[in-house]
Motif scaffolding. Structure first.
Motif, PDB file in Angstrom:
ATOM      1  N   SER A  25       0.838  -1.183   0.000  1.00 20.56           N
ATOM      2  CA  SER A  25       0.000   0.000   0.000  1.00 20.56           C
ATOM      3  C   SER A  25       0.875   1.235   0.000  1.00 20.56           C
ATOM      4  O   SER A  25       1.946   1.256   0.594  1.00 20.56           O
ATOM      5  N   LEU A 247      -0.989   3.276  -8.498  1.00 21.41           N
ATOM      6  CA  LEU A 247      -1.336   2.811  -7.151  1.00 21.41           C
ATOM      7  C   LEU A 247      -1.305   3.944  -6.139  1.00 21.41           C
ATOM      8  O   LEU A 247      -2.086   3.966  -5.177  1.00 21.41           O
ATOM      9  N   GLU A 267      -7.921  -7.108  -8.824  1.00 19.45           N
ATOM     10  CA  GLU A 267      -8.265  -7.456  -7.441  1.00 19.45           C
ATOM     11  C   GLU A 267      -8.599  -6.228  -6.594  1.00 19.45           C
ATOM     12  O   GLU A 267      -9.206  -6.340  -5.538  1.00 19.45           O
ATOM     13  N   LYS A 268      -8.182  -5.048  -7.042  1.00 27.12           N
ATOM     14  CA  LYS A 268      -8.427  -3.815  -6.288  1.00 27.12           C
ATOM     15  C   LYS A 268      -9.583  -3.048  -6.933  1.00 27.12           C
ATOM     16  O   LYS A 268      -9.480  -1.862  -7.252  1.00 27.12           O
ATOM     17  N   SER A 269     -10.702  -3.733  -7.124  1.00 30.34           N
ATOM     18  CA  SER A 269     -11.820  -3.167  -7.877  1.00 30.34           C
ATOM     19  C   SER A 269     -12.513  -2.006  -7.165  1.00 30.34           C
ATOM     20  O   SER A 269     -13.266  -1.268  -7.793  1.00 30.34           O
ATOM     21  N   LYS A 270     -12.287  -1.836  -5.868  1.00 31.97           N
ATOM     22  CA  LYS A 270     -12.892  -0.702  -5.174  1.00 31.97           C
ATOM     23  C   LYS A 270     -12.176   0.605  -5.500  1.00 31.97           C
ATOM     24  O   LYS A 270     -12.749   1.683  -5.325  1.00 31.97           O
ATOM     25  N   ARG A 271     -10.931   0.497  -5.955  1.00 31.27           N
ATOM     26  CA  ARG A 271     -10.152   1.703  -6.264  1.00 31.27           C
ATOM     27  C   ARG A 271      -9.899   1.887  -7.761  1.00 31.27           C
ATOM     28  O   ARG A 271      -9.675   3.010  -8.211  1.00 31.27           O
ATOM     29  N   SER A 505      -8.718   5.169 -12.140  1.00 25.46           N
ATOM     30  CA  SER A 505      -9.280   5.188 -10.791  1.00 25.46           C
ATOM     31  C   SER A 505     -10.794   5.188 -10.910  1.00 25.46           C
ATOM     32  O   SER A 505     -11.359   5.504 -11.968  1.00 25.46           O
TER      33      SER A 505
END
Length: 527
Positions: A25, A247, A267-271, A505
């Motif tokens: 992160s 990122l 895998e980071k579909s919320k962002r 994003s």
């Protein structure tokens, strides 16, 4: 001089200090300004003169500054009106008459009219034109069939052709066909590419070498004011650095996501939102049809059955490509033959065909490049193909060359000792690839790129007919016949169509990849 708003924008657009690993992160999350869209590009532009530039990287900027007479519709390769509202083609295919959009101005305030459009093409085609020295124009041959240009009035443009040329409208929709401001070209000369002026959705603001290209919304754009005020294109050549910037929030969008990080963004579909689209690109292995064993169609079909293309696109290309079925990419929906399916992976059938042809145990030489334009991990791909062919009893010897050396060897034609060679093409019309690589008259000694010496008189006739007819429905029928015959004749191992990809994003809306590899940003929103 830049406004204070723009100065604030470009300061924010400067590279951020990143302190995290790709799997971790970010230490801090950057916040890009709400009125600006920041895009991570793969390289510094070559030029912002549409007749000089040739790279897709440059085209993503160009199509937002300029318009052409026609354009590809959003999400498709069909031709639709742009600066020309309508056109007529004479029955003999030799005259194209365009009715031009009225009340359109260039971003420098000068009027768009028929003379401006004529200037754009004459600058490329007439070596006596006063602005011809602002080139070179490497793709001007797209319009070499234009013999003369008339401008009966301010809103009518007429092309007279030396011979019928069906791909003309498709070529007009490429960046090479974008219309430039004659006033700006005369003002800046060979530096016009650093001071671009068109009629497009965004107006050029500045180009800071190796840092950014900034454009701002054209409030008077004929097709509607863009939703964002600024777009900043940042050249970030290293793929891992682009990923890190994405990122961290340092950019809002990035193109050409490295295959090994696609899963990370998915895998980071919320962002993030991941986009993929298959464009008009074909990656194949040409087979030398003039020498044994590939002078036997059964052997050519056998190697198509022997190669596990699904494994190639899944494991080596990591889902960044789809399986192809022939020389007309599926992106050309009006011309592709949906009844033709890719050769399935069937080693048993391959072995039987080899046995029937008496080609069991044959030794083959395979030319492979270390890397090049659109080549899709050529060495790992070749190694996997070599293993698949070994599994059905063929002995393949790989010879690897640097790109320019490779092209000089392959484009000269495969010799009697060379059986296979990799190749890739990105095209703007279904005519381009088969016409240059599959006709008998395209054998290398005749000036073409048919380096495997494939020949089928029926294919030759169909391609000539397709090029001469101006009826698109009829052209589509002819290309579908070509696809069927070529699939059966198997002059290539048909392997992959590259999927372009991008990440944005979740603040970004109405973003889409276009099948012609461009980015249209006038509808994009940001919250």
């Amino acid at each position: 001089m830049l406004s204070q708003v723009t100065i604030r924008l470009v300061r924010i657009a400067l590279p951020l200090c990143l302190a995290f690993g790709l799997g971790g992160s970010p230490v801090t999350q950057a916040a890009t300004p709400a009125d600006a869209l920041l895009i991570g590009q793969v390289a510094e532009p070559q030029s912002l003169d549409p007749q000089v530039a040739t790279a897709a990287n440059d085209s993503r900027i160009l199509v937002n500054i300029y318009d052409g007479l026609v354009r590809n519709g959003e999400g498709k390769l069909d031709i639709e009106p742009a600066l020309a509202t309508r056109w007529q083609i004479s029955p003999d295919g030799l005259t194209y008459r365009f009715e031009l959009r009225r009340d359109v101005t260039f971003q420098d305030g000068t009027p768009f009219n028929a003379e401006a459009a004529k200037f754009t093409f004459q600058r490329m085609l007439d070596d006596q034109h006063p602005s011809h020295n602002t080139g070179p124009f490497p793709l001007s041959f797209f319009f070499s069939s234009i013999k003369s240009i008339e401008t009966p009035d301010d809103h009518t443009l007429v092309f007279h052709l030396s011979e019928p040329f069906a791909p003309l409208l498709s070529n007009l929709a490429t960046p090479t066909g974008l219309i430039v401001s004659p006033t700006a070209v005369k003002k800046y000369g060979k530096n016009f590419g650093r001071h671009p002026v068109g009629t497009g959705a965004f107006k050029f603001v500045e180009w800071q070498a190796n840092q950014r290209v900034v454009v701002t919304a054209n409030a008077g754009y004929w097709d509607g004011k863009p939703a964002v005020k600024y777009v900043v294109f940042r050249p970030i050549t290293d793929g891992n650095t682009r990923v890190a910037e994405m990122l961290s929030g340092g950019i809002d969008a990035m193109v050409e996501v490295p295959p090994d990080t696609v899963k990370l963004f998915a895998e980071k579909s919320k962002r993030f939102r991941l986009y993929e689209a298959t464009g008009p690109h074909v990656w194949y292995v040409m087979l030398n049809a003039q020498v044994p064993p590939f002078n036997d169609v059964r052997v050519r079909q056998a190697v198509n059955y022997a190669v596990n293309k699904q494994s190639l696109v899944d494991n080596i290309l990591q889902g960044s490509a789809g399986i192809t079925d022939g020389p007309v990419p599926a992106a050309f929906s009006w011309a592709a033959n949906k009844a033709v399916a890719p050769y399935p992976y069937d080693p048993a059938k391959a072995r039987q065909l080899l046995k029937d042809a008496g080609a069991e145990g044959a030794t083959l030489t395979f030319y492979v490049t270390e890397g090049g334009s659109g080549m899709l991990d050529p060495v790992p791909m070749a190694t996997a193909i070599q293993a698949d062919l070994k599994a059905v009893g063929l002995n393949v010897k790989i010879e690897t060359y640097e790109w320019n050396t490779y092209l000089s060897k392959v484009n000269a034609g495969l010799d009697n000792q060379t059986h296979m060679a990799e190749m890739a093409w990105m095209t703007n019309d279904p005519d381009t690839l088969p016409f240059l690589t599959l006709r008998t008259d395209a054998w290398p000694k005749k000036g073409g790129f048919n380096s495997g010496y494939y020949s089928n008189p029926q294919v030759d006739r169909l391609l000539e007919q397709a090029r001469l007819t101006t009826d698109n429905a009829r052209r589509g029928q002819l290309y579908r016949q070509v696809q069927q015959i070529v699939h059966q004749d198997a002059p290539w191992i048909f392997v992959a169509n590259w999927k372009q990809n991008a990440v944005t994003s979740t603040r970004i809306g109405h973003f889409a990849l276009q099948p012609n590899f461009n980015l249209l940003l006038n509808r994009v929103t940001k919250r």
